[in-house]
Design a protein around this motif. Structure first.
Motif, short mmCIF file in Angstrom:
data_model
loop_
_atom_site.label_atom_id
_atom_site.label_comp_id
_atom_site.label_asym_id
_atom_site.label_seq_id
_atom_site.Cartn_x
_atom_site.Cartn_y
_atom_site.Cartn_z
N VAL A 228 -44.70 -46.05 63.58
CA VAL A 228 -44.02 -46.69 64.70
C VAL A 228 -43.42 -45.63 65.62
N TRP A 229 -42.89 -44.60 65.01
CA TRP A 229 -42.24 -43.53 65.77
C TRP A 229 -43.22 -42.83 66.70
N THR A 230 -44.44 -42.60 66.23
CA THR A 230 -45.43 -41.89 67.05
C THR A 230 -45.83 -42.68 68.29
N GLU A 231 -45.60 -43.98 68.26
CA GLU A 231 -45.95 -44.81 69.41
C GLU A 231 -44.88 -44.81 70.49
N ARG B 164 -39.54 -39.94 75.57
CA ARG B 164 -38.87 -38.86 74.86
C ARG B 164 -37.35 -39.01 74.88
N ARG B 165 -36.83 -39.56 75.95
CA ARG B 165 -35.40 -39.79 76.02
C ARG B 165 -34.97 -40.77 74.93
N MET B 166 -35.78 -41.80 74.71
CA MET B 166 -35.47 -42.77 73.67
C MET B 166 -35.57 -42.13 72.28
N ARG C 44 -35.06 -39.02 71.53
CA ARG C 44 -33.90 -38.14 71.36
C ARG C 44 -32.65 -38.94 71.01
N LEU C 45 -32.47 -40.04 71.68
CA LEU C 45 -31.29 -40.85 71.41
C LEU C 45 -31.33 -41.41 69.98
N ILE C 46 -32.49 -41.85 69.54
CA ILE C 46 -32.60 -42.45 68.21
C ILE C 46 -32.27 -41.44 67.12
N VAL C 47 -32.92 -40.27 67.17
CA VAL C 47 -32.72 -39.33 66.07
C VAL C 47 -31.30 -38.77 66.06
N ARG C 48 -30.67 -38.71 67.24
CA ARG C 48 -29.34 -38.11 67.27
C ARG C 48 -28.22 -39.11 67.03
N THR C 49 -28.53 -40.38 67.11
CA THR C 49 -27.53 -41.39 66.76
C THR C 49 -27.76 -41.94 65.36
N ALA C 50 -28.91 -41.62 64.76
CA ALA C 50 -29.18 -42.10 63.40
C ALA C 50 -28.22 -41.50 62.39
N ILE C 51 -27.54 -40.42 62.77
CA ILE C 51 -26.57 -39.79 61.89
C ILE C 51 -25.38 -40.71 61.65
#
Length: 875
Positions: free
Chosen positions: A256-259, A263-265, A267-274
Motif C-alpha cells: 500500500v505504501w508503494t502506491e 511524497r509530502r504525504m 513524509r507526514l505519515i512516517v514522521r507522525t507514526a512515532i
C-alpha cells in the motif's frame, strides 16, 4: 478490440453478465447495512476507501443480487501499461465497449464517439441500467463529472456507482447536486464480530478477546486482517487461543505504501507514526512541514487516519498495526531521521505533561543523553508515577552513559528495586521479618513483626542520595561506597558540608509528603522516618512533629498499630515554639481512629470517620474515602458513603490508583449490603495491578460462592511482595474461608495459622470479622490459637461485616458468559451470535447451568442468577 484491454490503456473488467464481473472473494463478510444502502439505488452511489477496504468486493457481491431486468455495465478507470501504438481510450470508449459486450449497444460505426454511442444506447434502452466505474479516481478527464451529471439528469433509468480511493470533487460537489449515497472508509471497516467471522471463514477460531485485539490493532481494515491471519499462522479449525503475529501484515502495508505517490504525504505519515495520537500542531513539529492541514484531511478522507474531536482540538491517530509498520520502516530506512523525529515527538509529549511517554520514545531511539536530561528535569514525577519506564531505560542504556548521570545511577542501584510492579514474584532471598526499627521511631523497643521485606534500608539510602543531589547538584559530594554485602549499599555522607546536611530533613519531608499523596504508603513511611530522625539531629521541631504524624498515618494504614502509636508519642514529644499545622492534629485523630477500628474499639474509632480532605487531593482523598468506607461497615452508613464514592467515580474510570482505591471501597460496601452483582460489576475488567483491587476481586469471588476462583486470586497475590500486614491478613483469611468451603481443611488451617501469627504480632483484629465466625471456630482443632483471638474483647460481641457466602454454583468462565448474554438476549440464536458460538454449544452450556442452579427454563435461570449475584441485574 479485445474484451480485457482497450488499445493498451485501461482494462475493461467486466461485460454484461456475472461471469465477467470482478470476482467476489470466497471468504467475504457481507455487511448488511451497506447492502441496504446500495439497494436504495439512488442515481449516484459513491463507495470510497483505501486499497483493501473491500469496495470492489462489496459492489461485485451486490450487483449479482440485482434483478435480471437491470443491465449492469462495469468498467475500470485504472490504466494498464502504455502502448505507443495508439491513444489511451476515454472512459466513454470503455463504457461503450462494455455495452457492446452486454448487448446494449451494437458495434459503433467508424467515427462515432464513445459518449455519443452511450447516449444512444441509454435513450433506446427500455429497462434500467446500472453503470459501475471502479477506480474512478484514476480517470483524468476533467469533463467526465459534468458529463455524468448530465446523463443522470437525462435518463431516469440510469444509476451510477463510483468506487474510488481518495476524496474527489465528484463526492464534494456532484453528490451535493443530485440524490446520492456515500459509503465512506469508516463504513467499510469491520467491527469486532465481523473480524471474528472473517477469521472463522479463513479457518481460524479466535477467542472473543483475540478477535477484539485483532480488530483494535487493525482498526477493522479487511485486507490487513486477512494479511495478518494468512501470513502469520496456520489455521486450526476448532482451536482457539492462537498466537497472532501483527507483523505478518507488514508486506501488505508495504505494498500500500508503494502506491502513495505524494511524497509530502509519505513524509507526514512516517514522521507522525512515532506518536500514538497527535494534533495538527504536533504533526507540524514532527514532520517539519509548514502546512499539514490539507494533507491531514486527505489522509482522513482516504481512511488511513482517524480523527476525533476533543473539546476545541482535533486528535488524529493511525491504526496500531499501521503505525508500527511505518515506524519500523522509518527506523530501518533512515535511522538519523528516526532519531530526529523521536526527539521532536518527545518534546511534544513533554510539553503536554506526558514525560513518561517522552521517556519511552527517547529510549526506543537510543537517545541516551536526552533520556538523562529528561530524567533530571522530571525526576520526582517519573519516579512517583512511571518507575517501570525508568527501569526499561536503565536496563537498555550503555553503562558509559549511565554512569555519567547521578539520578540514573540511583535508579539502577537503589530506587528501582522498590518499585517492582504489583504482582511480581516476591524476593525470597530477603527475610520477611524485620524489627520495629524499620517502621517505628528509633526509640521503640526492637521486636520481630511481619513487616516490609527489605524496603526500609534501600529506600532510606535512596532518599538520602536524592536529597543530597537536589541540594548540591554534585553527585561527587555524595560519595557512594558500593559495599554489596547481602545486597546492602552504604551511603557515606559524613564529609558533606554541615549546611547541606542541615537541609536534608526538609527535602526528605517534601519527598515523603509526595509519596503519601500518591498513596505510596511504604515509601512515605520510610521517608517520614528518615526525615524525622534528621530533623531531630538538626533542630527542626516542626518537621519532627509533622514527619512523625505522617509516619503514624502510614503505619496505621499499613497495619502497624504499635509503631503508629509510637510515632504519635514522638510527635507529642516534639518541642513547641512554632505555629503547629492544624491538619496534623486532624491526622492525629484519624490515626487513633484507625488503630481503634483495627482493634474493634468502635467508640474510639470516630476519628477515622472524620478523616476528610478535598477531592482535589486525588489519591489522598481516595485513601480517606476508603477509610470512611471501612468505618461505614460498623456504623451502618453504607449507603451514604457508597453514594459519595459512586459520585466520585462518575468522572473517573481511568484505571489508576485513585480509581483502584474507590473500586475497592465500593466492592466492600456492596458486599456488606448483599449487592453481590454490583460488587462484581465494580471490579469486573479493572486491572489487577494493585493489592487493593486484587483483594477486592478475591473477596467478591469468595462471597459470590466462587470459592475456587477466590483461592486462585488469593494464592497468586500471597506469592507476591505484599508490604501491608493488613492486606496480607485479609488475603489469608479469604483463602482460609474459601478452602474451608471447598472441604480442604488442611489448606485452610495452614492459611489460618499464618493469619493468627500476623494478628498476634500486630494486634490486627478487624479482618476476622470479614469471614464467617463459624468457619474460623470450626478450624480451632487444627489451629487452637484462633479460639483465643475470637474470644477477645470487642471481637467476641461484634457482628460479622459481610453476609455469609452464597452457596452458588461453580460456573465456568464460558458458562458465566452464556448466562450474562442470556439475560440480555431474547433467543438462543442471539446468545450464540453475541459469543461467536454455535447454537448447539450454547444449548450444551445451558444444560450444565440448569443442572448447577437447579432451574428448568431460561427465565427461571436468569432470575436465579440475579438472586445469587452471579450476574448484574439491569438498572
Amino acid at each position: 478490440m479485445a474484451p480485457d484491454t482497450v488499445g493498451g490503456g485501461a482494462v475493461t473488467l467486466a461485460l454484461g453478465h456475472a461471469s465477467r464481473w470482478p470476482r467476489t472473494p470466497s471468504v467475504f463478510v457481507v455487511k448488511a447495512s451497506l447492502i441496504g444502502l446500495l439497494d436504495r439505488r439512488e442515481p449516484l452511489t459513491i463507495v470510497r476507501g483505501p486499497r483493501g477496504y473491500g469496495k470492489t468486493s462489496l459492489v461485485s457481491h451486490w450487483v449479482r443480487s440485482l434483478p435480471d431486468e437491470v443491465s449492469v455495465v462495469w468498467v475500470s478507470g485504472r490504466t494498464a501499461p502504455g502502448d505507443d501504438a495508439g491513444p489511451v481510450p476515454s472512459l466513454w470508449d470503455l463504457v461503450a465497449d462494455s455495452m457492446v459486450g452486454s448487448g446494449l449497444l451494437q458495434l459503433p460505426e467508424n467515427g462515432a464517439s464513445g459518449r455519443t454511442e452511450v447516449i444512444h444506447a441509454l435513450a433506446s434502452s427500455q429497462g434500467e441500467t446500472c453503470l459501475v466505474v471502479d477506480d474512478f479516481d484514476q480517470v483524468r478527464d476533467p469533463r467526465v463529472e459534468a458529463d455524468l451529471l448530465d446523463l443522470l439528469r437525462r435518463f431516469p433509468g440510469l444509476s451510477l456507482v463510483l468506487c474510488m480511493r481518495d476524496v474527489a470533487s465528484v463526492e464534494t460537489v456532484l453528490a451535493a447536486t443530485i440524490d446520492s449515497v456515500v459509503i465512506r472508509p469508516i463504513d467499510l471497516l469491520l467491527d469486532a464480530q465481523e473480524t471474528y467471522e472473517l477469521a472463522e471463514r479463513l479457518g481460524f477460531t479466535l477467542s472473543g478477546d483475540d478477535a477484539r485485539a485483532l480488530h483494535l490493532e487493525t482498526a477493522g481494515w479487511p485486507a490487513l486482517v486477512r494479511a495478518i491471519l494468512t501470513n502469520g499462522a496456520s489455521p486450526h479449525p476448532g482451536r482457539s487461543g492462537i498466537a497472532i503475529d501483527l507483523q505478518a501484515g507488514e508486506p501488505f502495508l508495504q505494498s500500500v505504501w508503494t502506491e502513495l505517490t505524494d511524497r509530502r504525504m509519505q513524509r507526514l505519515i512516517v514522521r507522525t507514526a512515532i506518536l500514538d495520537e497527535f494534533t495538527a500542531a504536533s504533526a507540524q513539529l514532527c514532520s517539519g512541514l509548514r502546512d499539514v492541514g490539507a494533507t491531514l484531511q486527505l489522509l482522513v478522507g482516504s481512511g488511513l487516519l482517524m480523527a476525533e474531536r476533543f473539546q476545541d482540538a482535533v486528535v488524529y491517530r493511525y491504526a496500531p498495526a499501521v503505525r508500527h509498520a511505518c515506524l519500523d520502516a522509518l527506523r530501518r530506512q533512515d535511522p538519523r531521521q528516526f532519531r530526529v523525529v523521536s526527539r521532536r515527538a518527545a518534546q511534544t509529549h513533554t510539553a503536554q505533561g506526558r514525560s513518561a511517554t517522552a521517556l519511552a520514545l527517547l529510549s526506543r531511539a537510543s537517545l541516551w543523553e536526552d533520556v538523562a536530561q529528561l530524567v533530571d528535569a522530571f525526576w520526582v514525577e517519573l519516579v512517583a508515577e512511571s518507575p517501570d519506564e525508568i527501569a526499561a531505560a536503565v536496563a537498555a542504556m550503555p553503562s558509559e552513559v549511565l554512569e555519567r548521570h547521578a539520578r540514573l545511577v540511583i535508579a539502577r542501584d537503589h530506587l528501582l528495586p522498590l518499585h517492582k510492579p504489583a504482582g511480581d514474584p516476591a524476593d525470597h532471598s530477603r527475610s520477611h521479618v524485620l524489627d520495629l526499627a524499620a517502621v517505628g521511631p528509633a526509640s521503640v523497643e526492637r521486636r520481630e513483626v511481619f513487616a516490609l521485606p527489605g524496603v526500609a534500608e534501600a529506600m532510606e539510602q535512596s532518599l538520602a542520595q536524592i536529597a543530597i543531589l537536589r541540594m548540591t547538584g554534585d553527585f561527587m559530594a555524595a560519595r557512594v561506597v558500593a559495599e554489596r554485602d547481602h545486597d546492602a549499599v552504604l551511603l557515606q555522607v559524613e564529609d558533606l558540608r554541615n549546611d547541606v546536611r542541615d537541609e536534608l530533613a526538609p527535602v526528605l519531608h517534601e519527598w515523603a509528603v509526595t509519596r503519601l499523596l500518591a498513596a505510596d504508603l511504604p515509601g512515605a513511611l520510610s521517608a517520614f522516618r528518615e526525615a524525622a530522625e534528621l530533623a531531630g539531629e538538626h533542630h527542626h521541631p516542626a518537621i519532627v512533629r509533622e514527619a512523625s504524624v505522617g509516619a503514624a498515618l502510614a503505619c496505621a494504614m499499613l497495619g502497624y498499630l504499635e509503631p503508629a502509636e509510637a510515632w504519635l508519642a514522638a510527635a507529642a514529644r516534639a518541642p513547641v515554639g512554632y505555629d503547629q499545622d492544624p491538619t496534623a492534629d486532624k491526622i492525629v485523630a484519624t490515626v487513633r481512629g484507625i488503630v481503634a477500628l483495627e482493634r474493634i474499639d468502635i467508640e474510639a474509632a470516630v476519628g477515622a470517620a472524620a478523616f476528610d480532605v478535598p477531592e482535589e487531593a486525588g489519591e489522598f482523598w481516595a485513601l480517606a474515602a476508603m477509610i470512611r468506607a471501612q468505618v461505614a461497615l460498623f456504623d451502618g452508613s453504607h449507603f451514604r458513603v457508597l453514594g459519595e464514592i459512586e459520585a466520585a467515580r462518575v468522572d473517573g474510570g481511568v484505571p489508576g490508583l485513585r480509581e483502584a482505591l474507590l473500586v475497592a471501597a465500593s466492592v466492600d460496601l456492596n458486599l456488606a449490603i448483599g449487592h453481590f452483582s454490583r460488587a462484581r460489576t465494580a471490579i469486573a475488567g479493572f486491572p489487577q495491578s494493585y493489592e487493593i483491587t486484587g483483594l477486592a476481586r478475591a473477596r467478591t469471588e469468595y462471597f459470590s460462592g466462587e470459592f475456587a476462583r477466590a483461592v486462585d486470586v488469593a494464592t497468586r497475590w500471597l506469592k507476591t511482595r505484599i508490604y501491608a500486614p493488613a492486606n496480607r491478613l485479609d488475603f489469608l483469611l479469604i483463602l482460609t474461608g474459601a478452602e474451608h468451603a471447598r472441604g480442604r481443611r488442611y489448606e485452610a488451617a495452614v492459611a489460618l495459622e499464618e493469619a493468627v501469627a500476623i494478628s498476634l504480632a500486630t494486634g490486627l483484629l478487624r479482618a476476622f470479622l470479614k469471614v464467617p465466625r463459624a468457619t474460623l471456630r470450626d478450624l480451632s482443632t487444627e489451629v487452637p490459637r484462633i479460639a483465643a483471638i475470637l474470644d477477645r474483647e470487642g471481637l467476641a460481641d461484634a457482628a460479622e461485616l459481610f453476609p455469609a457466602p452464597t452457596a452458588s454454583a461453580q460456573l465456568s468462565e464460558r458458562e458465566r458468559e452464556v448466562l450474562e448474554s442470556l439475560a440480555t438476549n431474547a433467543s438462543l440464536a442471539g446468545v450464540a451470535r453475541s459469543l461467536y458460538l454455535s447454537s448447539n454449544t450454547v444449548k450444551t452450556h445451558l444444560r450444565s447451568i440448569y443442572r448447577k442452579l437447579g432451574t428448568h427454563s431460561s427465565v427461571e435461570t436468569v432470575e436465579r442468577a440475579w438472586e445469587l449475584g452471579l450476574i448484574s441485574r439491569p438498572e
